[in-house]
Design an enzyme around this catalytic site. Structure first.
Site, mmCIF file in Angstrom:
data_model
loop_
_atom_site.group_PDB
_atom_site.id
_atom_site.type_symbol
_atom_site.label_atom_id
_atom_site.label_comp_id
_atom_site.label_asym_id
_atom_site.label_seq_id
_atom_site.Cartn_x
_atom_site.Cartn_y
_atom_site.Cartn_z
ATOM 1 N N ASN A 261 0.758 -1.067 -0.084
ATOM 2 C CA ASN A 261 -0.047 -0.026 -0.163
ATOM 3 C C ASN A 261 0.917 1.287 -0.006
ATOM 4 O O ASN A 261 1.886 1.268 0.627
ATOM 5 C CB ASN A 261 -1.109 -0.046 1.077
ATOM 6 C CG ASN A 261 -0.443 -0.226 2.490
ATOM 7 O OD1 ASN A 261 0.480 -0.745 2.854
ATOM 8 N ND2 ASN A 261 -1.226 0.324 3.675
ATOM 9 N N GLU B 128 0.531 5.185 0.379
ATOM 10 C CA GLU B 128 -0.455 6.260 0.684
ATOM 11 C C GLU B 128 -0.241 7.514 0.484
ATOM 12 O O GLU B 128 0.875 7.861 -0.169
ATOM 13 C CB GLU B 128 -0.627 6.201 2.390
ATOM 14 C CG GLU B 128 -1.413 4.805 2.745
ATOM 15 C CD GLU B 128 -1.633 4.948 4.312
ATOM 16 O OE1 GLU B 128 -1.111 5.767 4.847
ATOM 17 O OE2 GLU B 128 -2.256 3.925 4.904
ATOM 18 N N ASN B 129 -1.117 8.485 0.512
ATOM 19 C CA ASN B 129 -0.853 9.937 -0.129
ATOM 20 C C ASN B 129 -1.409 11.005 0.703
ATOM 21 O O ASN B 129 -2.482 10.600 1.398
ATOM 22 C CB ASN B 129 -1.424 10.086 -1.333
ATOM 23 C CG ASN B 129 -1.081 11.200 -2.164
ATOM 24 O OD1 ASN B 129 -1.635 12.352 -2.184
ATOM 25 N ND2 ASN B 129 0.028 11.379 -2.697
ATOM 26 N N ALA B 130 -0.631 12.035 0.954
ATOM 27 C CA ALA B 130 -1.507 13.207 1.962
ATOM 28 C C ALA B 130 -2.829 13.402 1.381
ATOM 29 O O ALA B 130 -3.711 13.969 2.216
ATOM 30 C CB ALA B 130 -0.760 14.374 1.828
ATOM 31 N N SER B 131 -3.265 13.326 0.149
ATOM 32 C CA SER B 131 -4.664 13.667 -0.179
ATOM 33 C C SER B 131 -5.439 12.245 0.031
ATOM 34 O O SER B 131 -6.611 12.611 -0.311
ATOM 35 C CB SER B 131 -4.544 13.663 -1.808
ATOM 36 O OG SER B 131 -4.545 12.544 -2.284
ATOM 37 N N TYR B 132 -5.262 11.350 0.721
ATOM 38 C CA TYR B 132 -5.895 10.206 1.204
ATOM 39 C C TYR B 132 -6.359 9.456 0.035
ATOM 40 O O TYR B 132 -6.043 8.044 -0.277
ATOM 41 C CB TYR B 132 -6.746 10.419 2.113
ATOM 42 C CG TYR B 132 -6.458 10.745 3.541
ATOM 43 C CD1 TYR B 132 -5.003 11.196 3.833
ATOM 44 C CD2 TYR B 132 -7.199 10.813 4.469
ATOM 45 C CE1 TYR B 132 -4.497 11.650 4.860
ATOM 46 C CE2 TYR B 132 -6.884 11.156 5.908
ATOM 47 C CZ TYR B 132 -5.523 11.510 6.108
ATOM 48 O OH TYR B 132 -5.143 12.123 7.371
ATOM 49 N N CYS C 241 -3.735 0.585 -2.758
ATOM 50 C CA CYS C 241 -3.754 -0.683 -2.092
ATOM 51 C C CYS C 241 -2.689 -1.540 -2.439
ATOM 52 O O CYS C 241 -2.487 -1.541 -3.871
ATOM 53 C CB CYS C 241 -5.152 -1.457 -2.061
ATOM 54 S SG CYS C 241 -6.359 -0.430 -1.148
ATOM 55 N N GLU D 113 -2.649 -4.846 -2.939
ATOM 56 C CA GLU D 113 -3.166 -6.058 -3.861
ATOM 57 C C GLU D 113 -3.266 -5.478 -5.492
ATOM 58 O O GLU D 113 -3.082 -5.946 -6.437
ATOM 59 C CB GLU D 113 -4.371 -6.743 -3.622
ATOM 60 C CG GLU D 113 -5.399 -6.184 -3.066
ATOM 61 C CD GLU D 113 -5.536 -5.592 -1.675
ATOM 62 O OE1 GLU D 113 -4.641 -4.773 -1.384
ATOM 63 O OE2 GLU D 113 -6.566 -5.833 -1.174
ATOM 64 N N CYS E 231 -10.515 -2.693 -4.730
ATOM 65 C CA CYS E 231 -9.730 -3.845 -4.992
ATOM 66 C C CYS E 231 -10.720 -4.781 -5.262
ATOM 67 O O CYS E 231 -10.198 -5.602 -6.348
ATOM 68 C CB CYS E 231 -8.987 -4.129 -3.665
ATOM 69 S SG CYS E 231 -7.465 -2.966 -3.543
HETATM 70 N N1 THU Z 1 -5.381 -1.312 2.120
HETATM 71 C C1 THU Z 1 -4.777 -2.251 1.377
HETATM 72 O O1 THU Z 1 -3.574 -1.867 0.893
HETATM 73 N N2 THU Z 1 -5.671 -3.150 0.827
HETATM 74 C C2 THU Z 1 -6.917 -3.395 1.127
HETATM 75 O O2 THU Z 1 -7.648 -4.183 0.226
HETATM 76 C C3 THU Z 1 -7.276 -2.562 2.282
HETATM 77 C C4 THU Z 1 -6.730 -1.214 2.691
HETATM 78 C C5 THU Z 1 -4.558 -0.124 2.559
HETATM 79 C C6 THU Z 1 -5.089 1.347 1.836
HETATM 80 C C7 THU Z 1 -4.339 2.104 3.190
HETATM 81 O O3 THU Z 1 -3.092 2.468 2.886
HETATM 82 C C8 THU Z 1 -4.494 1.137 4.447
HETATM 83 O O4 THU Z 1 -4.729 0.065 4.036
HETATM 84 C C9 THU Z 1 -5.587 1.737 5.446
HETATM 85 O O5 THU Z 1 -6.753 1.450 4.599
#
Ligand code: THU
Length: 131
Positions: free
Chosen positions: A41, A43-47, A52, A54, A90
């Protein structure tokens, strides 16, 4: 089964970029020719721009020309208290990019389970609906 694939997903998880949620996810696609593609995963400051693990892994395999018929299994692991299942976005993406019966192995290191997209997203919307 798939112990090596799950181990590689945990190895990938170490590279997760999750400064906001602190929830780390790793994934690994196993192709029928033995090649593996890792994802984490990011992430980004913009959420909303977060990707993810997968999706990262499957997009990696597709980027090298592999398609759903070439994919033998997918492992998704996290460091949560309970097994993490794929989010809704996903599930939609994986329902198009994996065969419905491809083994998907989920683990949090304490518990492990195996499922498929047929189980995770029944009655899915897909390409055939647009025909
Ligand atoms: N996340 C995944 O990588 N896979 C998922 O199917 C569930 C969520 C990540 C996204 C985010 O970085 C963190 O888990 C919390 O949601």
């Amino acid at each position: 089964m798939y112990e090596n694939l799950v181990s590689e997903a945990f190895e990938a998880m170490k590279s997760a970029y999750a400064p906001y949620s602190n929830y780390h996810v790793g994934a690994c696609v196993l192709c029928r020719d033995g090649r593996t593609f890792r994802g984490v995963n990011i992430e980004n400051a913009s959420y909303g721009a977060t990707n993810c693990a997968e999706r990262s892994a499957v997009f990696g395999a597709y980027s090298y020309g592999y398609r759903k018929a070439d994919i033998a299994a997918l492992a998704i692991v996290s460091d949560g208290a309970r097994i993490g299942t794929p989010c809704g976005i996903c599930r939609q993406v994986l329902s198009e990019l994996l065969e419905s019966d491809t083994p998907i192995i989920l683990s949090n290191g304490k518990e492990t389970m195996e499922t498929t997209m047929a189980e995770l997203l029944p009655m899915s919307f897909g390409m055939e609906d647009l025909a």
